[in-house]
Design a protein around this motif. Sequence first.
Motif, PDB file in Angstrom:
ATOM      1  N   ARG A  45       0.845  -1.196   0.000  1.00 30.22           N
ATOM      2  CA  ARG A  45       0.000   0.000   0.000  1.00 30.22           C
ATOM      3  C   ARG A  45       0.878   1.243   0.000  1.00 30.22           C
ATOM      4  N   ILE A  46       0.562   2.189  -0.859  1.00 31.84           N
ATOM      5  CA  ILE A  46       1.250   3.472  -0.868  1.00 31.84           C
ATOM      6  C   ILE A  46       0.436   4.430  -0.011  1.00 31.84           C
ATOM      7  N   ILE A  47       1.064   4.973   1.000  1.00 35.97           N
ATOM      8  CA  ILE A  47       0.361   5.862   1.915  1.00 35.97           C
ATOM      9  C   ILE A  47       0.472   7.311   1.466  1.00 35.97           C
ATOM     10  N   GLY A  48       1.653   7.717   1.033  1.00 39.56           N
ATOM     11  CA  GLY A  48       1.826   9.083   0.541  1.00 39.56           C
ATOM     12  C   GLY A  48       3.125   9.706   1.006  1.00 39.56           C
ATOM     13  N   LEU A  49       3.246  10.988   0.783  1.00 42.09           N
ATOM     14  CA  LEU A  49       4.461  11.719   1.105  1.00 42.09           C
ATOM     15  C   LEU A  49       4.650  11.829   2.617  1.00 42.09           C
ATOM     16  N   ALA A  50       5.868  11.531   3.049  1.00 41.65           N
ATOM     17  CA  ALA A  50       6.269  11.773   4.435  1.00 41.65           C
ATOM     18  C   ALA A  50       7.412  12.774   4.371  1.00 41.65           C
ATOM     19  N   ALA A  51       7.246  13.922   4.990  1.00 44.08           N
ATOM     20  CA  ALA A  51       8.261  14.965   4.928  1.00 44.08           C
ATOM     21  C   ALA A  51       8.362  15.672   6.260  1.00 44.08           C
ATOM     22  N   PHE A  52       9.565  16.172   6.532  1.00 44.49           N
ATOM     23  CA  PHE A  52       9.792  16.925   7.763  1.00 44.49           C
ATOM     24  C   PHE A  52      10.950  17.877   7.520  1.00 44.49           C
ATOM     25  N   ARG A  53      10.839  19.087   8.051  1.00 42.87           N
ATOM     26  CA  ARG A  53      11.902  20.084   7.928  1.00 42.87           C
ATOM     27  C   ARG A  53      12.350  20.518   9.316  1.00 42.87           C
ATOM     28  N   ILE A  76       9.868   3.593   4.168  1.00 44.24           N
ATOM     29  CA  ILE A  76       9.881   4.756   3.277  1.00 44.24           C
ATOM     30  C   ILE A  76      10.744   4.413   2.082  1.00 44.24           C
ATOM     31  N   VAL A  77      10.208   4.625   0.886  1.00 40.34           N
ATOM     32  CA  VAL A  77      10.970   4.428  -0.346  1.00 40.34           C
ATOM     33  C   VAL A  77      11.174   5.781  -1.022  1.00 40.34           C
ATOM     34  N   GLY A  78      12.189   5.858  -1.881  1.00 36.57           N
ATOM     35  CA  GLY A  78      12.450   7.097  -2.602  1.00 36.57           C
ATOM     36  C   GLY A  78      12.911   8.228  -1.694  1.00 36.57           C
ATOM     37  N   TYR A  79      13.661   7.897  -0.656  1.00 37.59           N
ATOM     38  CA  TYR A  79      14.114   8.903   0.311  1.00 37.59           C
ATOM     39  C   TYR A  79      15.056   9.908  -0.345  1.00 37.59           C
TER      40      TYR A  79
END
Length: 106
Positions: A45-53, A76-79
């Motif tokens: 299952r693809i959940i979506g973008l995970a991002a943090f700044r 997480i893939v595509g880090y």
Amino acid sequence: MLSLLKRPESEGAQRQKIDSAKELFTSGQFQVVTTRDMPGKAVRRIIGLAAFRAYDMEQAFYGMITRALTNGANAIVGYQENVAFHPDGSKYISCYGTAVRVVDAK
């Protein structure tokens, strides 16, 4: 818009989540890869973008993992990461990738 309505977490609660994410990552229970695939795993299952700044690399990386975990991801893939330098000499780090649920490939 809903995120604007949520109460901000206390610093202690945020630190606890980041420590938990760090433990999962360092123990190998949560994988982060730069590729789109993981050997021996299948994306269920693809959940979506995970991002943090953040201003700190560790906080940005584990904050990203915390966001993925909160949404039900186990990898997480595509880090990728990005560093922006400001004229005052400070730097701002962004860590992001695609949060996914993976299972062992058959």
